[in-house]
Design a protein around this motif. Structure first.
Motif, PDB file in Angstrom:
ATOM      1  N   HIS A  88       0.786  -1.158  -0.156  1.00 36.82           N
ATOM      2  CA  HIS A  88       0.060   0.026   0.092  1.00 36.82           C
ATOM      3  C   HIS A  88       0.676   1.441  -0.064  1.00 36.82           C
ATOM      4  N   ARG A 114      -5.781   5.681  -4.320  1.00 32.13           N
ATOM      5  CA  ARG A 114      -6.967   6.116  -3.425  1.00 32.13           C
ATOM      6  C   ARG A 114      -6.634   6.897  -2.203  1.00 32.13           C
ATOM      7  N   GLN A 117      -6.178   4.916   1.168  1.00 39.25           N
ATOM      8  CA  GLN A 117      -5.341   3.794   1.029  1.00 39.25           C
ATOM      9  C   GLN A 117      -4.082   4.188   0.808  1.00 39.25           C
ATOM     10  N   CYS A 118      -3.421   3.891  -0.290  1.00 36.14           N
ATOM     11  CA  CYS A 118      -2.188   4.151  -0.640  1.00 36.14           C
ATOM     12  C   CYS A 118      -1.619   5.545  -0.707  1.00 36.14           C
ATOM     13  N   THR A 121      -1.430   5.802   3.506  1.00 41.87           N
ATOM     14  CA  THR A 121      -0.510   5.043   3.965  1.00 41.87           C
ATOM     15  C   THR A 121       0.914   5.659   3.604  1.00 41.87           C
ATOM     16  N   THR A 142     -10.994   8.841  -4.694  1.00 44.60           N
ATOM     17  CA  THR A 142     -11.360   7.491  -3.741  1.00 44.60           C
ATOM     18  C   THR A 142     -12.679   6.959  -4.263  1.00 44.60           C
TER      19      THR A 142
END
Length: 187
Positions: A88, A114, A117-118, A121, A142
């Protein structure tokens, strides 16, 4: 901090997402406009751009799929580096940290797909590694999600707002494209 100490990480802005069942093109025009403005601003200011692609062994994110390429509508540009990631975040086992430090980069701008998410993170990991992080929220995309326990529906705007909330003043400076570019000019 001079803009020379900054890089744009453009994360997972790739065609692979368009074949996922959750793909929703509703927010794509605004997202691409924000990304393209950010990219153009970085190019004008000679801020290096790192293109990050998510790669898997099979499916739409496999190199063999032909979909691990820039999302249609994203402006063409010559990136200073291309990173393929398999997790991620953009840092684990990619050499990105070494590449950035080797160029004296101390601040990263985060944009891509997104948001929660990535992009989120990567922002958290970058912060933990000691980078100053500008999370350019309008240049992230997203999709709506359903909560696995309650069944509650969360719109893409809900998820983006939650991401902004949890990153702000902890892991990143949450900003608009205009604010990110103004911060570069102020340095």
């Amino acid at each position: 901090m001079p803009a020379a100490d900054t890089a744009l990480l453009l994360i997972d802005v790739q065609q692979s997402f368009t074949v996922r069942p959750y793909w929703d093109a509703q927010d794509v025009p605004a997202f691409l406009a924000a990304c393209n403005t950010l990219i153009a601003g970085c190019l004008k200011r000679r801020v290096p751009i790192v293109r990050v692609f998510h790669v898997e062994d099979d499916g739409a994110f496999a190199l063999a799929s032909g979909l691990v390429r820039p999302l249609d509508g994203l402006m063409a540009f010559a990136e200073q580096a291309r990173i393929d990631k398999h997790v991620h975040n953009a840092f684990t086992d990619t050499g990105l940290d070494r590449w950035l430090r080797g160029r004296g980069i101390r601040r990263v701008l985060i944009a891509g797909i997104r948001s929660e998410q990535c992009c989120e993170t990567s922002a958290r990991v970058a912060s933990d590694l000691g980078y100053e992080v500008d999370f350019v929220s309008p240049a992230t995309l997203t999709f709506a999600m359903r909560h696995p326990l309650s069944g509650a529906h969360y719109s893409a705007a809900d998820i983006r707002a939650r991401t902004e909330l949890v990153l702000a003043e902890r892991f990143a400076q949450v900003c608009s494209v205009e604010q990110a570019l103004a911060r570069l000019d102020a340095d």
